[in-house]
Design a protein around this motif. Structure first.
Motif, PDB file in Angstrom:
ATOM      1  N   HIS A  70       0.852  -1.200   0.000  1.00  0.00           N
ATOM      2  CA  HIS A  70       0.000   0.000   0.000  1.00  0.00           C
ATOM      3  C   HIS A  70       0.883   1.244   0.000  1.00  0.00           C
ATOM      4  CE1 HIS A  70      -3.480   2.492   0.728  1.00  0.00           C
ATOM      5  NE2 HIS A  70      -2.842   3.056   1.734  1.00  0.00           N
ATOM      6  N   ILE A  71       0.487   2.235  -0.766  1.00  0.00           N
ATOM      7  CA  ILE A  71       1.210   3.507  -0.826  1.00  0.00           C
ATOM      8  C   ILE A  71       0.281   4.603  -0.302  1.00  0.00           C
ATOM      9  CG2 ILE A  71       2.380   5.165  -2.320  1.00  0.00           C
ATOM     10  CD1 ILE A  71       2.907   2.773  -4.237  1.00  0.00           C
ATOM     11  N   SER A  72       0.654   5.180   0.844  1.00  0.00           N
ATOM     12  CA  SER A  72      -0.179   6.218   1.470  1.00  0.00           C
ATOM     13  C   SER A  72       0.355   7.617   1.191  1.00  0.00           C
ATOM     14  CB  SER A  72      -0.236   5.999   2.987  1.00  0.00           C
ATOM     15  OG  SER A  72      -0.927   4.828   3.292  1.00  0.00           O
ATOM     16  N   LEU A  73       0.867   7.827   0.003  1.00  0.00           N
ATOM     17  CA  LEU A  73       1.351   9.142  -0.404  1.00  0.00           C
ATOM     18  C   LEU A  73       0.365   9.727  -1.402  1.00  0.00           C
ATOM     19  CD1 LEU A  73       5.081   8.185  -0.968  1.00  0.00           C
ATOM     20  CD2 LEU A  73       4.227   9.713   0.794  1.00  0.00           C
ATOM     21  N   SER A  74       0.402  11.036  -1.567  1.00  0.00           N
ATOM     22  CA  SER A  74      -0.462  11.677  -2.551  1.00  0.00           C
ATOM     23  C   SER A  74       0.326  12.755  -3.285  1.00  0.00           C
ATOM     24  CB  SER A  74      -1.692  12.284  -1.863  1.00  0.00           C
ATOM     25  OG  SER A  74      -1.283  13.245  -0.921  1.00  0.00           O
TER      26      SER A  74
ATOM     27  N   LYS B 111      13.198   9.136   4.169  1.00  0.00           N
ATOM     28  CA  LYS B 111      12.594   8.322   5.225  1.00  0.00           C
ATOM     29  C   LYS B 111      11.143   8.732   5.459  1.00  0.00           C
ATOM     30  CE  LYS B 111      13.204   6.742   9.985  1.00  0.00           C
ATOM     31  NZ  LYS B 111      11.790   6.590  10.197  1.00  0.00           N
ATOM     32  N   SER B 112      10.862  10.020   5.425  1.00  0.00           N
ATOM     33  CA  SER B 112       9.486  10.492   5.668  1.00  0.00           C
ATOM     34  C   SER B 112       8.516   9.949   4.614  1.00  0.00           C
ATOM     35  CB  SER B 112       9.433  12.021   5.701  1.00  0.00           C
ATOM     36  OG  SER B 112       9.882  12.559   4.473  1.00  0.00           O
ATOM     37  N   ASP B 113       8.988   9.764   3.384  1.00  0.00           N
ATOM     38  CA  ASP B 113       8.143   9.180   2.347  1.00  0.00           C
ATOM     39  C   ASP B 113       8.103   7.659   2.488  1.00  0.00           C
ATOM     40  OD1 ASP B 113       7.519  11.655   1.220  1.00  0.00           O
ATOM     41  OD2 ASP B 113       9.324  11.620  -0.034  1.00  0.00           O
ATOM     42  N   GLY B 114       9.240   7.051   2.815  1.00  0.00           N
ATOM     43  CA  GLY B 114       9.302   5.604   3.013  1.00  0.00           C
ATOM     44  C   GLY B 114       8.417   5.126   4.147  1.00  0.00           C
ATOM     45  N   ASP B 115       8.181   5.995   5.133  1.00  0.00           N
ATOM     46  CA  ASP B 115       7.304   5.649   6.255  1.00  0.00           C
ATOM     47  C   ASP B 115       5.839   5.544   5.836  1.00  0.00           C
ATOM     48  OD1 ASP B 115       9.262   5.407   8.214  1.00  0.00           O
ATOM     49  OD2 ASP B 115       9.149   7.516   8.796  1.00  0.00           O
ATOM     50  N   LYS B 116       5.508   6.009   4.631  1.00  0.00           N
ATOM     51  CA  LYS B 116       4.128   5.980   4.149  1.00  0.00           C
ATOM     52  C   LYS B 116       3.916   4.929   3.055  1.00  0.00           C
ATOM     53  CE  LYS B 116       3.617  10.774   5.373  1.00  0.00           C
ATOM     54  NZ  LYS B 116       3.733  12.136   4.887  1.00  0.00           N
ATOM     55  N   ILE B 117       4.934   4.074   2.869  1.00  0.00           N
ATOM     56  CA  ILE B 117       4.841   2.993   1.888  1.00  0.00           C
ATOM     57  C   ILE B 117       4.923   1.680   2.654  1.00  0.00           C
ATOM     58  CG2 ILE B 117       5.914   1.918  -0.120  1.00  0.00           C
ATOM     59  CD1 ILE B 117       7.134   4.752  -0.710  1.00  0.00           C
ATOM     60  N   PHE B 118       3.867   0.884   2.587  1.00  0.00           N
ATOM     61  CA  PHE B 118       3.803  -0.356   3.357  1.00  0.00           C
ATOM     62  C   PHE B 118       4.166  -1.536   2.471  1.00  0.00           C
ATOM     63  CE2 PHE B 118       1.255   2.797   5.406  1.00  0.00           C
ATOM     64  CZ  PHE B 118       1.653   2.688   6.730  1.00  0.00           C
ATOM     65  N   VAL B 119       5.041  -2.386   3.008  1.00  0.00           N
ATOM     66  CA  VAL B 119       5.561  -3.517   2.242  1.00  0.00           C
ATOM     67  C   VAL B 119       5.477  -4.800   3.054  1.00  0.00           C
ATOM     68  CG1 VAL B 119       7.141  -2.044   0.922  1.00  0.00           C
ATOM     69  CG2 VAL B 119       7.952  -3.120   3.021  1.00  0.00           C
TER      70      VAL B 119
END
Length: 86
Positions: free
Chosen positions: A20-24, A67-75
């Motif tokens: 899941h990617i929680s970025l916009s 890191k701030s963007d990586g924290d919003k990408i679930f793997v």
């Protein structure tokens, strides 16, 4: 199977499948354009000395992600199977 973690939690050499990617906005569009989509595989290639950004192999390209963007990408971590010819 291990539970989902964030992309930023991967250590160098670890592989995972994007869940899941929680970025916009524009950052989401850029990541989708380079192949970071739900279901794709990613590998952590290295982490900078200060922890951000980290380098990831995505679709044969080496990409730096904060890191701030990586924290919003679930793997989902992927465990590599070792073949034995016994």
């Amino acid at each position: 199977m291990p539970s989902a973690i964030t992309l930023a939690q991967l250590l160098p050499g670890e592989k995972a499948q994007v869940k899941h990617i929680s970025l916009s906005g524009s950052i989401r569009r850029r990541l989708l354009d380079i192949g970071l989509t739900e279901g794709s595989q990613v590998e952590c290639a290295g982490i900078s000395p200060f922890g951000s950004p980290s380098a990831y192999l995505i679709s044969e390209a080496l990409i730096a992600i904060r890191k701030s963007d990586g924290d919003k990408i679930f793997v989902q971590p992927v465990k590599e199977e070792i073949c034995s010819w016994d």
